[in-house]
Design a protein around this motif. Structure first.
Motif, mmCIF file in Angstrom:
data_model
loop_
_atom_site.group_PDB
_atom_site.id
_atom_site.type_symbol
_atom_site.label_atom_id
_atom_site.label_comp_id
_atom_site.label_asym_id
_atom_site.label_seq_id
_atom_site.Cartn_x
_atom_site.Cartn_y
_atom_site.Cartn_z
ATOM 1 N N THR A 82 0.837 -1.203 0.000
ATOM 2 C CA THR A 82 0.000 0.000 0.000
ATOM 3 C C THR A 82 0.870 1.249 0.000
ATOM 4 O OG1 THR A 82 -1.797 -1.132 1.170
ATOM 5 C CG2 THR A 82 -1.784 1.271 1.243
ATOM 6 N N GLY A 83 1.922 1.237 0.823
ATOM 7 C CA GLY A 83 2.854 2.366 0.830
ATOM 8 C C GLY A 83 3.509 2.565 -0.521
ATOM 9 N N LYS A 84 3.912 1.463 -1.154
ATOM 10 C CA LYS A 84 4.533 1.555 -2.478
ATOM 11 C C LYS A 84 3.538 2.057 -3.520
ATOM 12 C CE LYS A 84 8.218 -1.858 -1.966
ATOM 13 N NZ LYS A 84 8.816 -3.111 -2.475
ATOM 14 N N ALA A 85 2.268 1.686 -3.356
ATOM 15 C CA ALA A 85 1.247 2.137 -4.305
ATOM 16 C C ALA A 85 1.112 3.657 -4.279
ATOM 17 C CB ALA A 85 -0.096 1.482 -3.987
ATOM 18 N N TYR A 86 1.199 4.245 -3.088
ATOM 19 C CA TYR A 86 1.092 5.703 -2.991
ATOM 20 C C TYR A 86 2.315 6.394 -3.593
ATOM 21 C CZ TYR A 86 -3.228 5.750 -0.350
ATOM 22 O OH TYR A 86 -4.550 5.624 0.012
ATOM 23 N N PRO A 94 1.218 12.935 -10.484
ATOM 24 C CA PRO A 94 1.720 13.911 -9.505
ATOM 25 C C PRO A 94 0.708 14.985 -9.126
ATOM 26 C CG PRO A 94 2.754 14.231 -11.658
ATOM 27 C CD PRO A 94 2.028 12.932 -11.717
ATOM 28 N N HIS A 95 -0.100 15.442 -10.074
ATOM 29 C CA HIS A 95 -1.070 16.495 -9.759
ATOM 30 C C HIS A 95 -2.170 15.977 -8.831
ATOM 31 C CE1 HIS A 95 0.816 19.304 -12.420
ATOM 32 N NE2 HIS A 95 0.646 18.529 -13.480
ATOM 33 N N LEU A 96 -2.626 14.753 -9.061
ATOM 34 C CA LEU A 96 -3.641 14.185 -8.174
ATOM 35 C C LEU A 96 -3.060 13.920 -6.793
ATOM 36 C CD1 LEU A 96 -5.640 11.676 -10.415
ATOM 37 C CD2 LEU A 96 -6.147 14.060 -9.878
ATOM 38 N N PHE A 97 -1.793 13.507 -6.748
ATOM 39 C CA PHE A 97 -1.163 13.275 -5.453
ATOM 40 C C PHE A 97 -1.074 14.584 -4.666
ATOM 41 C CE2 PHE A 97 2.282 12.621 -2.435
ATOM 42 C CZ PHE A 97 1.954 11.378 -1.912
ATOM 43 N N TYR A 148 5.349 9.355 7.036
ATOM 44 C CA TYR A 148 6.610 9.269 6.292
ATOM 45 C C TYR A 148 6.351 9.111 4.794
ATOM 46 C CZ TYR A 148 11.553 8.175 5.606
ATOM 47 O OH TYR A 148 12.867 8.205 5.216
ATOM 48 N N THR A 149 5.387 8.272 4.437
ATOM 49 C CA THR A 149 5.093 8.036 3.024
ATOM 50 C C THR A 149 4.513 9.280 2.361
ATOM 51 O OG1 THR A 149 4.776 5.663 3.358
ATOM 52 C CG2 THR A 149 3.734 6.627 1.414
#
Length: 200
Positions: A82-86, A94-97, A148-149
């Protein structure tokens, strides 16, 4: 040719696509009108103010992100994947993030409030069961990794030409190991902890 009927769903969808491709700052009546192929009048008729429209866009971005994460997790390693997915989301969208990171969160006055708002109701229980740790340890570990993520993803999404994703994953894994060891250390009796870290 019959006149095109503009709906609120069309306006929000166009605004979302603009935000996804160019960033939320480009979500304006004139850019939405150009995207749909109409005048700005129907845009204003559905959107009394741009703040409300941006909230709708942020909500749609949230739905997109949840679906994205669900598609990219490994059920056999749910916590790490899940962390890697984010992080992957930060690279690909990048814009949605940034919208996910920067959207206003109401009623948050502590990290615990943030954790409860962002984490699923039974996430800590699942992590505790998967890693054979207590629920309180799981909650603390998850909160550390969440914060952290988000930070790593924010750095990743705003740097150019870009940090290699393998380097980000490696940093994320190091943080996981450190936080995991810290959660176990916090649960140890003092005498055992001193012996453990002194190698006795």
């Amino acid at each position: 040719m019959p006149k095109q009927r503009i709906t609120k769903e069309m306006v929000v969808s166009a605004a979302f696509e603009i935000a996804r491709a160019e960033g939320m700052e480009q979500v304006m009546a004139k850019t939405i009108a150009a995207k749909i192929g109409c005048s700005v009048q129907p845009i204003y008729s559905y959107c009394k103010n741009m703040a409300g429209l941006r909230q709708d866009v942020a909500a749609q971005a949230g739905n997109f992100i949840r679906e994205y994460a669900a598609k990219h997790v490994d059920k056999n390693d749910l916590f790490r994947s899940t962390g890697k997915a984010y992080i992957r989301l930060a690279e690909e969208e990048p814009h949605l993030f940034k919208i996910f990171i920067l959207h206003q969160r109401q009623g948050i006055s502590s990290l615990q409030d943030l954790y409860e708002a962002e984490a699923g109701a039974h996430t800590a229980e699942f992590i505790a069961d998967s890693l054979d740790i207590s629920i309180s340890q799981a909650r603390q570990l998850h909160m550390h990794m969440l914060v952290y993520t988000i930070g790593l993803g924010a750095i990743f999404s705003v740097t150019t030409p870009g940090i290699p994703i393998e380097e980000i994953y490696a940093q994320q894994e190091q943080a996981y190991e450190a936080f995991f060891c810290a959660s176990h250390s916090a649960a140890m009796p003092r005498t055992f902890k001193e012996g453990f870290f002194n190698g006795t």
